[in-house]
Each structure stands twice: as C-alpha cells, then as structure tokens.
Design a protein around this motif. Structure first.
Motif, short mmCIF file in Angstrom:
data_model
loop_
_atom_site.label_atom_id
_atom_site.label_comp_id
_atom_site.label_asym_id
_atom_site.label_seq_id
_atom_site.Cartn_x
_atom_site.Cartn_y
_atom_site.Cartn_z
N ASP A 229 -9.68 -7.59 -12.39
CA ASP A 229 -9.84 -7.44 -13.84
C ASP A 229 -10.19 -6.00 -14.21
O ASP A 229 -11.14 -5.73 -14.96
CB ASP A 229 -10.92 -8.40 -14.36
N ALA A 230 -9.44 -5.07 -13.65
CA ALA A 230 -9.66 -3.65 -13.93
C ALA A 230 -8.33 -2.92 -13.75
O ALA A 230 -7.48 -3.34 -12.96
CB ALA A 230 -10.72 -3.08 -13.00
N ASP A 231 -8.18 -1.80 -14.47
CA ASP A 231 -6.94 -1.02 -14.36
C ASP A 231 -6.89 -0.22 -13.07
O ASP A 231 -5.91 -0.27 -12.33
CB ASP A 231 -6.80 -0.07 -15.56
N TRP A 232 -7.95 0.55 -12.81
CA TRP A 232 -7.97 1.40 -11.61
C TRP A 232 -8.34 0.59 -10.38
O TRP A 232 -9.29 -0.19 -10.41
CB TRP A 232 -8.98 2.54 -11.78
N GLN A 233 -7.59 0.78 -9.31
CA GLN A 233 -7.81 0.06 -8.06
C GLN A 233 -7.92 1.03 -6.89
O GLN A 233 -7.31 2.10 -6.91
CB GLN A 233 -6.65 -0.91 -7.79
N HIS A 234 -8.71 0.65 -5.89
CA HIS A 234 -8.80 1.46 -4.68
C HIS A 234 -7.44 1.48 -4.00
O HIS A 234 -6.83 0.43 -3.78
CB HIS A 234 -9.84 0.89 -3.72
N ALA A 235 -7.00 2.66 -3.64
CA ALA A 235 -5.69 2.78 -2.98
C ALA A 235 -5.65 1.98 -1.69
O ALA A 235 -4.63 1.38 -1.36
CB ALA A 235 -5.39 4.26 -2.71
N SER A 236 -6.77 1.97 -0.95
CA SER A 236 -6.80 1.25 0.32
C SER A 236 -6.61 -0.25 0.11
O SER A 236 -5.95 -0.93 0.91
CB SER A 236 -8.11 1.52 1.06
N ALA A 237 -7.17 -0.78 -0.98
CA ALA A 237 -7.05 -2.21 -1.26
C ALA A 237 -5.60 -2.56 -1.64
O ALA A 237 -5.06 -3.59 -1.23
CB ALA A 237 -7.99 -2.61 -2.39
N VAL A 238 -4.97 -1.68 -2.40
CA VAL A 238 -3.58 -1.92 -2.79
C VAL A 238 -2.67 -1.84 -1.58
O VAL A 238 -1.75 -2.66 -1.41
CB VAL A 238 -3.14 -0.90 -3.86
N LYS A 239 -2.92 -0.86 -0.71
CA LYS A 239 -2.10 -0.75 0.50
C LYS A 239 -2.27 -1.99 1.37
O LYS A 239 -1.28 -2.51 1.93
CB LYS A 239 -2.47 0.50 1.30
N SER A 240 -3.48 -2.49 1.51
CA SER A 240 -3.71 -3.70 2.32
C SER A 240 -2.95 -4.88 1.74
O SER A 240 -2.37 -5.68 2.49
CB SER A 240 -5.22 -4.02 2.37
N LEU A 241 -2.92 -4.98 0.42
CA LEU A 241 -2.19 -6.08 -0.22
C LEU A 241 -0.69 -5.92 0.01
O LEU A 241 0.02 -6.90 0.28
CB LEU A 241 -2.50 -6.12 -1.71
N ILE A 242 -0.19 -4.69 -0.08
CA ILE A 242 1.23 -4.44 0.17
C ILE A 242 1.60 -4.86 1.59
O ILE A 242 2.65 -5.48 1.81
CB ILE A 242 1.57 -2.95 -0.06
N LYS A 243 0.73 -4.55 2.55
CA LYS A 243 1.00 -4.93 3.94
C LYS A 243 1.01 -6.44 4.11
O LYS A 243 1.73 -6.97 4.96
CB LYS A 243 -0.05 -4.32 4.86
N ARG A 244 0.21 -7.15 3.30
CA ARG A 244 0.24 -8.62 3.37
C ARG A 244 1.50 -9.15 2.71
O ARG A 244 2.07 -10.15 3.16
CB ARG A 244 -1.00 -9.21 2.71
N LEU A 245 1.94 -8.51 1.63
CA LEU A 245 3.16 -8.94 0.96
C LEU A 245 4.40 -8.65 1.80
O LEU A 245 5.35 -9.43 1.84
CB LEU A 245 3.29 -8.23 -0.40
N ASP A 246 4.38 -7.49 2.47
CA ASP A 246 5.51 -7.08 3.30
C ASP A 246 4.97 -6.39 4.55
O ASP A 246 4.71 -5.18 4.55
CB ASP A 246 6.43 -6.12 2.53
N PRO A 247 4.78 -7.15 5.65
CA PRO A 247 4.21 -6.57 6.87
C PRO A 247 5.01 -5.42 7.45
O PRO A 247 4.49 -4.66 8.27
CB PRO A 247 4.20 -7.77 7.84
N SER A 248 6.26 -5.26 7.04
CA SER A 248 7.08 -4.17 7.57
C SER A 248 6.90 -2.87 6.80
O SER A 248 7.48 -1.84 7.16
CB SER A 248 8.56 -4.56 7.57
N PHE A 249 6.10 -2.88 5.74
CA PHE A 249 5.92 -1.68 4.92
C PHE A 249 5.25 -0.56 5.72
O PHE A 249 4.28 -0.76 6.44
CB PHE A 249 5.05 -1.98 3.69
N SER A 250 5.79 0.63 5.60
CA SER A 250 5.21 1.82 6.22
C SER A 250 5.58 3.03 5.39
O SER A 250 6.76 3.34 5.23
CB SER A 250 5.73 2.00 7.66
N GLU A 251 4.58 3.69 4.81
CA GLU A 251 4.88 4.87 4.00
C GLU A 251 5.50 5.99 4.83
O GLU A 251 6.33 6.77 4.34
CB GLU A 251 3.62 5.38 3.28
N LYS A 252 5.11 6.07 6.10
CA LYS A 252 5.67 7.11 6.97
C LYS A 252 7.15 6.86 7.24
O LYS A 252 7.94 7.80 7.31
CB LYS A 252 4.88 7.18 8.27
N ALA A 253 7.51 5.58 7.39
CA ALA A 253 8.92 5.26 7.60
C ALA A 253 9.76 5.60 6.36
O ALA A 253 10.96 5.82 6.47
CB ALA A 253 9.08 3.77 7.94
#
Length: 288
Positions: A229-253
């Motif tokens: 319930d907030a606009d600004w989110q911790h980048a680490s939390a968003v990245k963790s959620l992305i990895k759960r949504l798509d385990p193949s996600f890699s920003e380096k790739a």
C-alpha cells in the motif's frame, strides 16, 4: 526440516544434455544431430575437433556457481563417459570431486536415460540426507519438471541451469531460481552467426517486439505496491518478486550490470530513487 542458515547443496548434471545444447547454441540449431556421427567416429578430424573446442563447456563455472549457494555435499554428472565428446571432461570433473555416473544409450540415437536415473538418485538423496537445503539441476529437458516440483514439495530450494534457447520454459518455471549457463560468471558468450535466409527477418522481428522484461517489471511493481500500500518500493523486494514470477529472470543476461540499471533502462515503466541508502523504485507517472 533443512537448516537454511547452513546451506548444503546437491548438484546433478545431465552432462549429455548440456554438451549437446551448448554445441547447438554455438554452431546453430540441430548442429549436434547433424555432426553426431562424425563426432562419434572421427572426433580428431580437424574440422570436428575445432567445432568441439569452440563449444567447450566451462565445468569450473558451473561448480563455482553451485558453490555460491552453500557447501557442496555431493555433485553427480550423468553421461556416457566412453563417448569421446564427454571423455575429455573426465579429469576436470574428477578434480572437482564430481561423481561420474556411467550411462549407456540403448541405441545409437536413443535417449540415455539420464533423466530417470538422475531423478531417482535425487529423490533418494533427499530422504537419505535430510539436511540438504538446495538442489541444483543442470539440464534443460522438460522431463525434469516433476523432479523440480517434488524437490520443492520436500522443502528444498531448487536451482536450474540450462542453455539459453534450449531450455523448456516449464522447467524454468518449476524452479525457485533459474539461470542460463550462458550468463554464469566466467562463461564466455558465443558469437552467434546471423541465421541466413528466412530466419533473419524473424530475428529482427523479435528484437523489435515489446520487451517482455518491461511487462514483468510493471507487473511486479503493481503487485508489490498493492501488497505494501505504497508507491515507492525497495528495489530488492521487487527483484525478489520478479524472480518468483519468472525464475529465469537475470538482469545481467539482459545486458545490465545491476538491477537498478535494468530499471533505469525502462523509464516509461518505472523511476528510481537512489538518494538514500536504500534504492527505491515506483511506477512511472504514466503507468499509475
């Protein structure tokens, strides 16, 4: 239950799978099938030897990556080790304390049964070694989906590694985390020749298509914002959620040095605040 504070890792490599997939990645789709007979009968032929050398697997990079998750309790590699294409790796694998499991194909072009033997061993090991916390599966075959799901049900963190373009999406989705072999630290990315003929327009069309990672970023930001319930989110939390949504996600790739760089590359989707000690991100004004 496994003690996640003292991570203990088991690694299972379908070595035939990774060798063939990487050969195809370097030399083009179905290259291994076309060269299989020459590789088997004339591995020292200059042309074949050169092609094999260009598609060499970096064994150390795979083992080092697995080690990053915790202490390696066991590492097994499944293949027909009498085959010249696999035999050249034996000394490297033994030097890294990898147990070589010998498999023999039923026929010249039949499956080697690695998926069945590997899966049976992995499940047996989880019951025999209850302190295992992580299971690393190095393969790309969708046949391993049930194994990944079973490991997760038994409380293990499942990591998948496969060659880009040769890994079933269902396997990547079944893992807690999935990384392309191409993106592992130390692995030199192959120079992929542009496909000739009709395939070239399709390649350009894919590049011109909407970046799916941008949609993934937006979806994760919306979900995290609704939860907190907030606009600004911790980048680490968003990245963790992305990895759960798509385990193949890699920003380096995707060509970015950090997750922040990845977010900055999508200004139409999100904005970044790096003014404090914690990096924050939120949806761009046009997306709210």
């Amino acid at each position: 239950m496994p003690d996640l504070q003292n991570a203990r890792v088991a690694v299972y490599l379908d070595f035939d799978n990774i060798v063939m997939s990487w050969y195809d990645r370097v030399h083009g789709r179905n290259s291994y099938s076309r060269d299989r007979q020459k590789i088997s009968e004339h591995p020292t032929d200059p042309e074949i030897a050169e092609r094999l050398a260009a598609a060499t697997i970096d064994v150390g990079a795979i083992i080092d990556y697995a080690t990053s998750f915790g202490t390696l309790v066991l590492t097994r590699a499944y293949a027909d080790w009498s085959s010249p294409v696999n035999a050249i790796y034996r000394s490297q694998l033994v030097a890294r304390a990898v147990d070589l499991v010998q498999l023999f194909p039923a026929a010249a072009y039949a499956k080697n049964g690695a998926d069945i033997r590997l899966a049976v061993d992995a499940v047996e090991d989880m019951f025999r070694l209850p302190d295992l916390t992580h299971v690393v599966i190095v393969a790309g075959d969708s046949d391993y989906v049930p194994l990944a799901q079973r490991c997760k049900r038994l409380g293990r963190f499942v990591v998948g590694v496969g060659v880009a373009g040769s890994t079933a999406k269902s396997l990547a989705a079944a893992c807690d985390q999935f990384d392309a072999y191409d993106a592992l630290p130390g692995v030199a990315r192959p120079v992929i020749a542009e496909t000739k003929g009709a395939a070239a327009p399709r390649t350009r069309a894919r590049k011109a298509a909407t970046d799916p990672s941008a949609d993934l970023l937006e979806r994760a930001l919306r979900l995290e914002s609704d939860k907190e319930d907030a606009d600004w989110q911790h980048a680490s939390a968003v990245k963790s959620l992305i990895k759960r949504l798509d385990p193949s996600f890699s920003e380096k790739a995707l060509g970015h040095k950090s997750f922040s760089d990845f977010v900055k590359a999508h200004p139409a989707v999100a904005e970044v605040d790096e003014s404090g000690n914690i990096v924050l991100i939120r949806l761009a004004p046009s997306r709210r």
